[in-house]
Design a protein around this motif. Sequence first.
Motif, PDB file in Angstrom:
ATOM      1  N   LEU A   1      -4.309   4.464 -15.580  1.00 21.32           N
ATOM      2  CA  LEU A   1      -5.638   4.661 -15.667  1.00 21.32           C
ATOM      3  C   LEU A   1      -6.248   5.785 -15.134  1.00 21.32           C
ATOM      4  CD1 LEU A   1      -6.947   0.965 -15.653  1.00 21.32           C
ATOM      5  CD2 LEU A   1      -6.744   2.272 -17.489  1.00 21.32           C
ATOM      6  N   GLY A   2      -5.293   6.424 -14.364  1.00 24.82           N
ATOM      7  CA  GLY A   2      -5.786   7.720 -13.622  1.00 24.82           C
ATOM      8  C   GLY A   2      -6.090   7.679 -12.088  1.00 24.82           C
ATOM      9  N   ALA A   3      -6.013   6.207 -11.641  1.00 18.42           N
ATOM     10  CA  ALA A   3      -6.190   6.082 -10.278  1.00 18.42           C
ATOM     11  C   ALA A   3      -5.139   5.853  -9.443  1.00 18.42           C
ATOM     12  CB  ALA A   3      -7.321   5.056  -9.968  1.00 18.42           C
ATOM     13  N   SER A   4      -5.218   5.949  -8.128  1.00 24.11           N
ATOM     14  CA  SER A   4      -3.944   5.693  -7.383  1.00 24.11           C
ATOM     15  C   SER A   4      -4.310   4.442  -6.389  1.00 24.11           C
ATOM     16  CB  SER A   4      -3.283   6.790  -6.740  1.00 24.11           C
ATOM     17  OG  SER A   4      -4.044   7.139  -5.627  1.00 24.11           O
ATOM     18  N   ILE A   5      -3.354   3.490  -5.920  1.00 27.36           N
ATOM     19  CA  ILE A   5      -3.427   2.275  -5.245  1.00 27.36           C
ATOM     20  C   ILE A   5      -2.260   2.295  -4.326  1.00 27.36           C
ATOM     21  CG2 ILE A   5      -2.229   1.035  -6.796  1.00 27.36           C
ATOM     22  CD1 ILE A   5      -4.395  -1.207  -5.991  1.00 27.36           C
ATOM     23  N   THR A   6      -2.557   1.973  -3.038  1.00 29.89           N
ATOM     24  CA  THR A   6      -1.655   1.494  -2.010  1.00 29.89           C
ATOM     25  C   THR A   6      -1.662   0.104  -1.937  1.00 29.89           C
ATOM     26  OG1 THR A   6      -2.071   3.637  -1.100  1.00 29.89           O
ATOM     27  CG2 THR A   6      -0.899   1.870   0.356  1.00 29.89           C
ATOM     28  N   ILE A   7      -0.259  -0.506  -1.856  1.00 32.99           N
ATOM     29  CA  ILE A   7      -0.322  -2.088  -1.674  1.00 32.99           C
ATOM     30  C   ILE A   7       0.648  -2.317  -0.759  1.00 32.99           C
ATOM     31  CG2 ILE A   7       0.418  -4.164  -2.643  1.00 32.99           C
ATOM     32  CD1 ILE A   7      -0.194  -2.877  -5.459  1.00 32.99           C
TER      33      ILE A   7
ATOM     34  N   LEU B   1      -1.162  -0.351   6.184  1.00 35.54           N
ATOM     35  CA  LEU B   1      -1.798   0.168   5.029  1.00 35.54           C
ATOM     36  C   LEU B   1      -2.511   1.642   5.520  1.00 35.54           C
ATOM     37  CD1 LEU B   1      -3.024  -0.231   2.109  1.00 35.54           C
ATOM     38  CD2 LEU B   1      -5.307  -0.956   3.345  1.00 35.54           C
ATOM     39  N   LYS B   2      -3.100   1.567   6.659  1.00 38.92           N
ATOM     40  CA  LYS B   2      -3.729   2.778   7.074  1.00 38.92           C
ATOM     41  C   LYS B   2      -2.914   3.871   7.204  1.00 38.92           C
ATOM     42  CE  LYS B   2      -7.976   0.774   9.248  1.00 38.92           C
ATOM     43  NZ  LYS B   2      -8.535   0.306  10.465  1.00 38.92           N
TER      44      LYS B   2
ATOM     45  N   VAL C   1       0.219   4.384   5.743  1.00 37.61           N
ATOM     46  CA  VAL C   1       0.878   4.430   4.527  1.00 37.61           C
ATOM     47  C   VAL C   1      -0.128   5.522   3.785  1.00 37.61           C
ATOM     48  CG1 VAL C   1       1.705   3.643   2.225  1.00 37.61           C
ATOM     49  CG2 VAL C   1       2.158   2.506   4.334  1.00 37.61           C
ATOM     50  N   LYS C   2      -1.436   5.170   3.706  1.00 42.60           N
ATOM     51  CA  LYS C   2      -2.498   5.885   3.218  1.00 42.60           C
ATOM     52  C   LYS C   2      -2.569   7.334   3.728  1.00 42.60           C
ATOM     53  CE  LYS C   2      -5.930   4.161   1.435  1.00 42.60           C
ATOM     54  NZ  LYS C   2      -6.683   3.672   0.380  1.00 42.60           N
ATOM     55  N   ARG C   3      -2.411   7.390   5.316  1.00 45.61           N
ATOM     56  CA  ARG C   3      -2.425   8.548   5.720  1.00 45.61           C
ATOM     57  C   ARG C   3      -1.320   9.569   5.428  1.00 45.61           C
ATOM     58  NH1 ARG C   3      -4.154   6.064  10.430  1.00 45.61           N
ATOM     59  NH2 ARG C   3      -2.106   5.594  11.162  1.00 45.61           N
ATOM     60  N   LYS C   4       0.017   8.968   5.180  1.00 46.94           N
ATOM     61  CA  LYS C   4       1.016   9.735   4.379  1.00 46.94           C
ATOM     62  C   LYS C   4       1.032  10.037   2.967  1.00 46.94           C
ATOM     63  CE  LYS C   4       4.018   7.759   7.927  1.00 46.94           C
ATOM     64  NZ  LYS C   4       5.005   6.722   8.131  1.00 46.94           N
ATOM     65  N   GLY C   5      -0.301   9.785   2.440  1.00 48.87           N
ATOM     66  CA  GLY C   5      -0.380  10.019   0.859  1.00 48.87           C
ATOM     67  C   GLY C   5      -0.683   8.950  -0.195  1.00 48.87           C
ATOM     68  N   GLY C   6      -0.220   7.777   0.486  1.00 51.94           N
ATOM     69  CA  GLY C   6      -0.551   6.622  -0.523  1.00 51.94           C
ATOM     70  C   GLY C   6       0.193   6.370  -1.684  1.00 51.94           C
ATOM     71  N   ASN C   7      -0.455   5.776  -2.649  1.00 53.03           N
ATOM     72  CA  ASN C   7       0.068   5.512  -3.957  1.00 53.03           C
ATOM     73  C   ASN C   7       1.387   4.989  -4.094  1.00 53.03           C
ATOM     74  OD1 ASN C   7      -0.277   5.341  -6.650  1.00 53.03           O
ATOM     75  ND2 ASN C   7       0.629   7.291  -7.161  1.00 53.03           N
ATOM     76  N   THR C   8       1.872   3.901  -3.400  1.00 52.72           N
ATOM     77  CA  THR C   8       2.943   3.402  -3.146  1.00 52.72           C
ATOM     78  C   THR C   8       2.868   1.971  -2.659  1.00 52.72           C
ATOM     79  OG1 THR C   8       5.254   3.492  -1.863  1.00 52.72           O
ATOM     80  CG2 THR C   8       3.233   3.641  -0.634  1.00 52.72           C
ATOM     81  N   ILE C   9       3.749   1.107  -3.011  1.00 51.72           N
ATOM     82  CA  ILE C   9       3.931  -0.457  -2.373  1.00 51.72           C
ATOM     83  C   ILE C   9       4.979  -0.278  -1.036  1.00 51.72           C
ATOM     84  CG2 ILE C   9       4.863  -2.625  -2.907  1.00 51.72           C
ATOM     85  CD1 ILE C   9       4.036  -2.113  -5.938  1.00 51.72           C
ATOM     86  N   TYR C  10       4.258  -0.624  -0.014  1.00 49.74           N
ATOM     87  CA  TYR C  10       4.994  -0.873   1.318  1.00 49.74           C
ATOM     88  C   TYR C  10       5.436  -2.210   1.456  1.00 49.74           C
ATOM     89  CZ  TYR C  10       6.433  -0.221   6.006  1.00 49.74           C
ATOM     90  OH  TYR C  10       7.284  -0.132   7.184  1.00 49.74           O
ATOM     91  N   VAL C  11       6.715  -2.497   1.720  1.00 47.17           N
ATOM     92  CA  VAL C  11       7.139  -3.988   1.965  1.00 47.17           C
ATOM     93  C   VAL C  11       7.706  -4.295   3.233  1.00 47.17           C
ATOM     94  CG1 VAL C  11       8.327  -5.878   0.989  1.00 47.17           C
ATOM     95  CG2 VAL C  11       7.287  -4.360  -0.585  1.00 47.17           C
TER      96      VAL C  11
END
Length: 144
Positions: free
Chosen positions: A91-97, A129-130, A132-142
Motif C-alpha cells: 500500500l506504500g507505507a512501511s511498518i516495524t514489528i 522497537l525504538k 530497530v526503527k532508529r536503524k531504518g525500520g520496515n522489518t520484523i524483529y523476533v
Amino acid sequence: MFVEGIIIVADLDRFDEFVEEHGLSRYRPNYITGTLTHLFYNFTNKWRGVVIYGLDFGRGTEEIIIEIPMPDELDNILRELKQIKKTINELGASITIVVVRDYVPCRPARNRREAYYGTPGRRRAISLLKSVKRKGGNTIYVEV
C-alpha cells in the motif's frame, strides 16, 4: 496472573511524513490505518490474542501492542505477521514489528503509559522497537 506468551508491538514508520505527503487525515481511518486495523483485528481473533493498546476503529491503527498467551504455532504467527507487513508495504507505507517472548498478563492497558511500560516484557519490546526503527525500520524483529 502472568503466563508465558509473546508480546507483539507494531508501529508504522515515519507515518506523519507519509500522511502529509499523501494528504491523508490524521483523525479518521485512511487506507493504511484502516487496513492495519482490520488486519490486526482478524489476527488477534485468530490467535486468541489480547489487544493491550492501539486498535482504533474510529481513527485507524498506527501503533498496536498485542499479547498472545502460550502460542502453539509461533512459525505460523510469524508467517502471518510477514503477510501483514507485505500488505502494508504494497500500500506504500512501511511498518516495524517486534515479537518478544516473555510473561504476559493479557489484560488491556488503561492508558498508553501502562501499555508501554506496565510490564518488563513490554518495556523490552518497546525498547527494541525504538532501536530497530532508529536503524531504518520496515522489518520484523523476533526475540524469542
